[in-house]
Each structure stands twice: as C-alpha cells, then as structure tokens.
Motif scaffolding. Structure first.
Motif, mmCIF file in Angstrom:
data_model
loop_
_atom_site.group_PDB
_atom_site.id
_atom_site.type_symbol
_atom_site.label_atom_id
_atom_site.label_comp_id
_atom_site.label_asym_id
_atom_site.label_seq_id
_atom_site.Cartn_x
_atom_site.Cartn_y
_atom_site.Cartn_z
ATOM 1 N N GLN A 1 70.387 16.335 70.046
ATOM 2 C CA GLN A 1 70.405 15.387 71.155
ATOM 3 C C GLN A 1 70.705 13.982 70.658
ATOM 4 O OE1 GLN A 1 66.537 15.930 72.838
ATOM 5 N NE2 GLN A 1 67.146 17.736 74.018
ATOM 6 N N ALA A 2 70.244 13.662 69.462
ATOM 7 C CA ALA A 2 70.465 12.326 68.918
ATOM 8 C C ALA A 2 71.837 12.210 68.267
ATOM 9 C CB ALA A 2 69.387 11.995 67.888
ATOM 10 N N GLY A 3 72.592 13.300 68.186
ATOM 11 C CA GLY A 3 73.926 13.262 67.607
ATOM 12 C C GLY A 3 73.928 13.239 66.098
ATOM 13 N N ARG A 4 72.854 13.700 65.471
ATOM 14 C CA ARG A 4 72.828 13.739 64.013
ATOM 15 C C ARG A 4 72.445 15.129 63.550
ATOM 16 N NH1 ARG A 4 67.830 11.808 65.423
ATOM 17 N NH2 ARG A 4 66.093 12.472 64.133
ATOM 18 N N ARG A 5 72.753 15.410 62.286
ATOM 19 C CA ARG A 5 72.428 16.709 61.718
ATOM 20 C C ARG A 5 70.967 16.737 61.303
ATOM 21 N NH1 ARG A 5 76.526 18.011 57.081
ATOM 22 N NH2 ARG A 5 74.521 17.745 56.133
ATOM 23 N N ALA A 6 70.402 17.922 61.235
ATOM 24 C CA ALA A 6 69.019 18.090 60.816
ATOM 25 C C ALA A 6 68.939 18.425 59.330
ATOM 26 C CB ALA A 6 68.371 19.199 61.631
ATOM 27 N N ALA A 7 70.020 18.179 58.610
ATOM 28 C CA ALA A 7 70.051 18.493 57.189
ATOM 29 C C ALA A 7 69.370 17.400 56.399
ATOM 30 C CB ALA A 7 71.501 18.641 56.732
ATOM 31 N N GLY A 8 69.046 17.699 55.148
ATOM 32 C CA GLY A 8 68.488 16.686 54.273
ATOM 33 C C GLY A 8 67.460 17.266 53.328
ATOM 34 N N CYS A 9 66.838 16.354 52.583
ATOM 35 C CA CYS A 9 65.826 16.741 51.611
ATOM 36 C C CYS A 9 64.445 16.571 52.236
ATOM 37 C CB CYS A 9 65.930 15.874 50.366
ATOM 38 S SG CYS A 9 67.481 16.108 49.488
ATOM 39 N N TRP A 10 63.561 17.517 51.941
ATOM 40 C CA TRP A 10 62.232 17.512 52.522
ATOM 41 C C TRP A 10 61.219 17.856 51.451
ATOM 42 C CZ3 TRP A 10 62.165 16.134 57.604
ATOM 43 C CH2 TRP A 10 63.370 16.225 58.284
ATOM 44 N N LYS A 11 59.964 17.538 51.723
ATOM 45 C CA LYS A 11 58.882 17.881 50.806
ATOM 46 C C LYS A 11 57.787 18.564 51.612
ATOM 47 C CE LYS A 11 56.728 16.049 46.782
ATOM 48 N NZ LYS A 11 56.725 14.939 45.880
ATOM 49 N N LEU A 12 57.244 19.634 51.063
ATOM 50 C CA LEU A 12 56.190 20.391 51.715
ATOM 51 C C LEU A 12 54.987 20.401 50.777
ATOM 52 C CD1 LEU A 12 55.366 22.208 54.093
ATOM 53 C CD2 LEU A 12 56.315 24.128 52.834
ATOM 54 N N ALA A 13 53.887 19.783 51.234
ATOM 55 C CA ALA A 13 52.691 19.678 50.404
ATOM 56 C C ALA A 13 52.007 21.031 50.264
ATOM 57 C CB ALA A 13 51.723 18.665 51.010
ATOM 58 N N SER A 14 51.266 21.163 49.206
ATOM 59 C CA SER A 14 50.509 22.394 48.966
ATOM 60 C C SER A 14 49.504 22.602 50.093
ATOM 61 C CB SER A 14 49.778 22.276 47.633
ATOM 62 O OG SER A 14 48.960 23.383 47.440
ATOM 63 N N GLY A 15 49.360 23.844 50.529
ATOM 64 C CA GLY A 15 48.411 24.150 51.590
ATOM 65 C C GLY A 15 48.969 23.989 52.989
ATOM 66 N N GLN A 16 50.212 23.547 53.105
ATOM 67 C CA GLN A 16 50.839 23.404 54.410
ATOM 68 C C GLN A 16 51.940 24.445 54.553
ATOM 69 O OE1 GLN A 16 52.098 19.282 54.413
ATOM 70 N NE2 GLN A 16 50.319 18.735 55.633
ATOM 71 N N ALA A 17 52.206 24.811 55.800
ATOM 72 C CA ALA A 17 53.278 25.771 56.082
ATOM 73 C C ALA A 17 54.290 25.107 56.995
ATOM 74 C CB ALA A 17 52.709 27.023 56.741
ATOM 75 N N LEU A 18 55.491 25.611 56.937
ATOM 76 C CA LEU A 18 56.586 25.080 57.737
ATOM 77 C C LEU A 18 57.247 26.243 58.451
ATOM 78 C CD1 LEU A 18 58.702 22.813 58.383
ATOM 79 C CD2 LEU A 18 59.891 23.581 56.353
ATOM 80 N N SER A 19 57.507 26.086 59.735
ATOM 81 C CA SER A 19 58.154 27.119 60.521
ATOM 82 C C SER A 19 59.474 26.572 61.041
ATOM 83 C CB SER A 19 57.233 27.503 61.693
ATOM 84 O OG SER A 19 57.845 28.459 62.507
ATOM 85 N N LEU A 20 60.564 27.291 60.768
ATOM 86 C CA LEU A 20 61.888 26.865 61.204
ATOM 87 C C LEU A 20 62.514 27.918 62.110
ATOM 88 C CD1 LEU A 20 63.315 25.676 57.768
ATOM 89 C CD2 LEU A 20 62.519 24.228 59.625
ATOM 90 N N HIS A 21 63.174 27.454 63.150
ATOM 91 C CA HIS A 21 63.951 28.305 64.049
ATOM 92 C C HIS A 21 65.342 27.678 64.150
ATOM 93 C CE1 HIS A 21 60.475 30.590 65.566
ATOM 94 N NE2 HIS A 21 59.821 29.452 65.471
ATOM 95 N N PRO A 22 66.190 27.850 63.128
ATOM 96 C CA PRO A 22 67.479 27.161 63.126
ATOM 97 C C PRO A 22 68.401 27.654 64.242
ATOM 98 C CG PRO A 22 67.346 28.690 61.299
ATOM 99 C CD PRO A 22 66.004 28.682 61.948
ATOM 100 N N GLN A 23 69.173 26.733 64.776
ATOM 101 C CA GLN A 23 70.139 27.035 65.819
ATOM 102 C C GLN A 23 71.526 27.312 65.247
ATOM 103 O OE1 GLN A 23 69.131 27.231 69.063
ATOM 104 N NE2 GLN A 23 67.085 26.884 68.255
ATOM 105 N N THR A 24 71.742 26.937 63.974
ATOM 106 C CA THR A 24 73.028 27.157 63.312
ATOM 107 C C THR A 24 72.778 27.770 61.936
ATOM 108 O OG1 THR A 24 73.018 24.976 62.272
ATOM 109 C CG2 THR A 24 74.078 25.144 64.435
ATOM 110 N N HIS A 25 73.843 28.277 61.302
ATOM 111 C CA HIS A 25 73.721 28.789 59.941
ATOM 112 C C HIS A 25 73.272 27.655 59.031
ATOM 113 C CE1 HIS A 25 76.120 32.197 61.378
ATOM 114 N NE2 HIS A 25 75.573 32.844 60.362
#
Length: 179
Positions: A17-41
C-alpha cells in the motif's frame, strides 16, 4: 515462548500500500518467533546465528504438511506465495544468539511441471527425511567431536592433578630420609 513478533513484512500488505518493497535485513531476538505469510516469491537468507524455520503449505496436495529446517549463516530458503513461515532463533549448545536474516523478493521460478503424486510421495516420504537424517547425523557428529575434546581435556587435567597429588605425598618422605 514470548509473544509473537510480527514484522511489517507481514508488512506485505502495508508495504504494498505504501508503494515500497518489504525486503531488507531484519533481526530476531532469542526467545521470539516470527510468522510470515508472503504474498510474492521470496528468499529468506540467514546472515548471523541459526534459525529454526517451519514451512507450511509446501505441498499443494498436502496443505497441513509442515517441513522444519535449521538454517546456518549463509544458507537460504526460497518461499512461495501462500506458504506460512514460522521462524525463531535456534539455541545450539545453550547459546541464545539473536538471528540476523535477509528477506528479498524473488522472481517466480520458471514454469516447472507439477510433480506426479508418486514423485511427491517419494520426496515427502524418502528424500526429505533422508536429508533431515543426514543433517541430524552431521550435527550429532559435531556434538560427539566436541564432547570427545572435552573428555580428553578433563582426562588430561585429572592426570596432572593425580601426578601433583602423588608428588605431594611422596616429596615429604624424601625430605625425611637422611642423605
């Protein structure tokens, strides 16, 4: 596990919606989980730490099937649209290191002929478990090697301590003897 951490690439909608990609570098701390539902490859690549990644929806004819991966630094996983990815930091040997990873949009793979049911059964029933077994045996071998190094070090320390004890018991007897 602490509350789920959801990136904005869950942002897939917000970024589009903002006209930008959702790509990039991320950090996930220990003890946390991340859930992704990508819309593209996309391609998920681990830069630092180890990540435990569960991928659901990998097989169109088996929607409930889940495949687990442990990604090391430099390893990557290609994710198709509609798949569900859950990722958390993998705690190896009690080390709770955060995971740094990169998410990049990828071009859709060239048209691939859908695999036959027999080929999918072979992949799910034989090939993937064999890959998991080889990976587990490699990790087990690494752990066994580390344990053997620790045992050898402890044995060496024991031998040195025993020699010191014996010398301390014998030395006073030598000093009492007339020369």
């Amino acid at each position: 596990m602490s509350p789920r951490n959801v990136l904005e690439s869950q942002q897939s909608v917000h970024a589009a919606q903002a006209g930008r990609r959702a790509a990039g570098c991320w950090k996930l701390a220990s003890g946390q989980a991340l859930s992704l539902h990508p819309q593209t490859h996309g391609v998920l690549q681990v830069a630092q730490g180890q990540a435990w990644v569960t991928l659901r929806g990998a097989l169109a004819d088996m929607p409930g099937a889940a495949v687990d991966h442990v990604l090391q630094p430099g390893e990557q996983l290609t994710i198709a649209p509609g798949q569900h990815v859950v990722m958390e930091a993998w705690k190896a040997a009690g080390c709770a290191e955060a995971v740094s990873f990169r998410w990049d949009a990828a071009a859709a793979p060239a048209s691939v002929q859908p695999a036959s049911p027999v080929a999918r059964d072979w992949e799910c029933g034989v090939v993937q478990p064999l890959r998991d077994l080889v990976h587990a045996l490699g990790q087990g071998g690494h752990a066994l090697g580390a344990a053997l190094v620790d045992v050898a070090g402890a044995g060496g320390r024991f031998a040195v301590g025993l020699a010191r004890f014996a010398l301390n018991r014998i030395a006073p007897q030598w000093q009492r003897r007339p020369a």
